[in-house]
Design a protein around this motif. Structure first.
Motif, short mmCIF file in Angstrom:
data_model
loop_
_atom_site.label_atom_id
_atom_site.label_comp_id
_atom_site.label_asym_id
_atom_site.label_seq_id
_atom_site.Cartn_x
_atom_site.Cartn_y
_atom_site.Cartn_z
N GLU A 15 11.07 -10.31 4.25
CA GLU A 15 11.09 -8.93 4.73
C GLU A 15 10.24 -8.03 3.85
OE1 GLU A 15 13.94 -5.25 6.13
OE2 GLU A 15 14.83 -6.82 4.91
N ILE A 16 10.38 -8.17 2.55
CA ILE A 16 9.61 -7.32 1.64
C ILE A 16 8.12 -7.58 1.80
CG2 ILE A 16 9.12 -6.81 -0.78
CD1 ILE A 16 12.17 -7.41 -1.26
N PHE A 17 7.73 -8.86 1.87
CA PHE A 17 6.31 -9.15 2.07
C PHE A 17 5.82 -8.61 3.41
CE2 PHE A 17 2.88 -11.65 3.87
CZ PHE A 17 1.89 -11.43 2.92
N GLY A 18 6.62 -8.79 4.46
CA GLY A 18 6.22 -8.29 5.77
C GLY A 18 6.01 -6.79 5.76
N CYS A 19 6.94 -6.07 5.17
CA CYS A 19 6.81 -4.61 5.08
C CYS A 19 5.67 -4.21 4.15
CB CYS A 19 8.13 -4.00 4.63
SG CYS A 19 9.44 -4.15 5.86
N TYR A 20 5.50 -4.98 3.06
CA TYR A 20 4.44 -4.67 2.11
C TYR A 20 3.05 -4.85 2.74
CZ TYR A 20 2.05 -4.24 -2.38
OH TYR A 20 1.25 -3.82 -3.42
N SER A 21 2.95 -5.79 3.70
CA SER A 21 1.66 -5.97 4.37
C SER A 21 1.29 -4.69 5.13
CB SER A 21 1.69 -7.18 5.30
OG SER A 21 2.48 -6.95 6.43
N PHE A 22 2.28 -4.04 5.74
CA PHE A 22 2.03 -2.76 6.41
C PHE A 22 1.66 -1.68 5.38
CE2 PHE A 22 3.99 -4.96 9.80
CZ PHE A 22 3.61 -4.33 10.97
N TRP A 23 2.35 -1.70 4.25
CA TRP A 23 2.06 -0.75 3.17
C TRP A 23 0.60 -0.91 2.72
CZ3 TRP A 23 5.16 2.89 0.74
CH2 TRP A 23 4.69 3.42 -0.46
N MET A 24 0.18 -2.18 2.57
CA MET A 24 -1.20 -2.42 2.12
C MET A 24 -2.21 -1.89 3.14
SD MET A 24 -1.17 -6.13 0.19
CE MET A 24 -1.07 -7.04 1.70
N VAL A 25 -1.94 -2.11 4.42
CA VAL A 25 -2.89 -1.68 5.46
C VAL A 25 -2.93 -0.16 5.57
CG1 VAL A 25 -3.36 -1.71 7.94
CG2 VAL A 25 -2.75 -3.84 6.76
N PHE A 26 -1.75 0.45 5.67
CA PHE A 26 -1.72 1.88 5.98
C PHE A 26 -1.69 2.81 4.77
CE2 PHE A 26 0.08 -0.25 9.77
CZ PHE A 26 -0.94 0.08 10.65
N LYS A 27 -1.34 2.31 3.61
CA LYS A 27 -1.32 3.16 2.40
C LYS A 27 -2.44 2.80 1.44
CE LYS A 27 2.02 5.39 0.97
NZ LYS A 27 2.27 6.80 0.83
N LEU A 28 -2.78 1.50 1.37
CA LEU A 28 -3.79 1.06 0.41
C LEU A 28 -5.12 0.73 1.08
CD1 LEU A 28 -1.52 -1.25 -1.80
CD2 LEU A 28 -2.04 1.18 -2.12
N GLN A 29 -5.20 0.98 2.39
CA GLN A 29 -6.45 0.80 3.16
C GLN A 29 -7.00 -0.63 3.11
OE1 GLN A 29 -7.19 3.51 5.01
NE2 GLN A 29 -5.42 4.39 3.99
N LYS A 30 -6.12 -1.62 3.10
CA LYS A 30 -6.55 -3.02 3.14
C LYS A 30 -6.86 -3.40 4.59
CE LYS A 30 -5.81 -3.67 -1.24
NZ LYS A 30 -6.88 -3.85 -2.19
N SER A 31 -7.37 -4.60 4.77
CA SER A 31 -7.76 -5.08 6.09
C SER A 31 -6.57 -5.20 7.04
CB SER A 31 -8.42 -6.46 5.95
OG SER A 31 -8.55 -7.08 7.20
N TYR A 32 -6.83 -4.92 8.32
CA TYR A 32 -5.78 -5.07 9.34
C TYR A 32 -5.33 -6.51 9.49
CZ TYR A 32 -5.98 -0.25 10.92
OH TYR A 32 -5.88 1.12 10.98
#
Length: 111
Positions: A15-32
């Protein structure tokens, strides 16, 4: 009970990794593309919670909530390289006591 704790901690990791992937995309501007493993991880999280041996989902989720808190702080330390403060530690101890009471009490353990 050890097996269930492993399931809970694995579910928290997913769960944490799944949510963190969204954090990376939308907060840290990582790849979709990070959303793909994020979605898979969240599906695995939900699946793992169905493997918990408690009679009611609400109790399984209550115990999981506490484990999620502890796991989130471990993530904070290992992945995000942030130190715990006294409130993180105190809160984790209180939460862990609570989830232990819920889990053992509903397994027939008598205090």
């Amino acid at each position: 009970m050890i097996f269930e704790l492993i399931i809970y901690f694995l579910a928290a990791l997913f769960e944490i990794f799944g949510c963190y992937s969204f954090w990376m995309v939308f907060k840290l501007q990582k790849s979709y593309f990070w959303l793909i493993p994020g979605f898979i991880s969240l599906i695995l999280f939900a699946f793992l919670l169905t493997k918990i041996n408690l009679e009611f989902a609400g109790r399984a989720y209550a115990v999981y909530g506490g484990i999620y808190i502890v796991s989130s702080l471990i993530w904070l330390f290992i992945i995000e390289k942030q130190n715990f403060n006294k409130w993180d530690i105190l809160g984790s101890i209180i939460v862990f006591i609570g989830i232990t009471i819920i889990l053992l009490g509903n397994k027939g353990f008598r205090f």
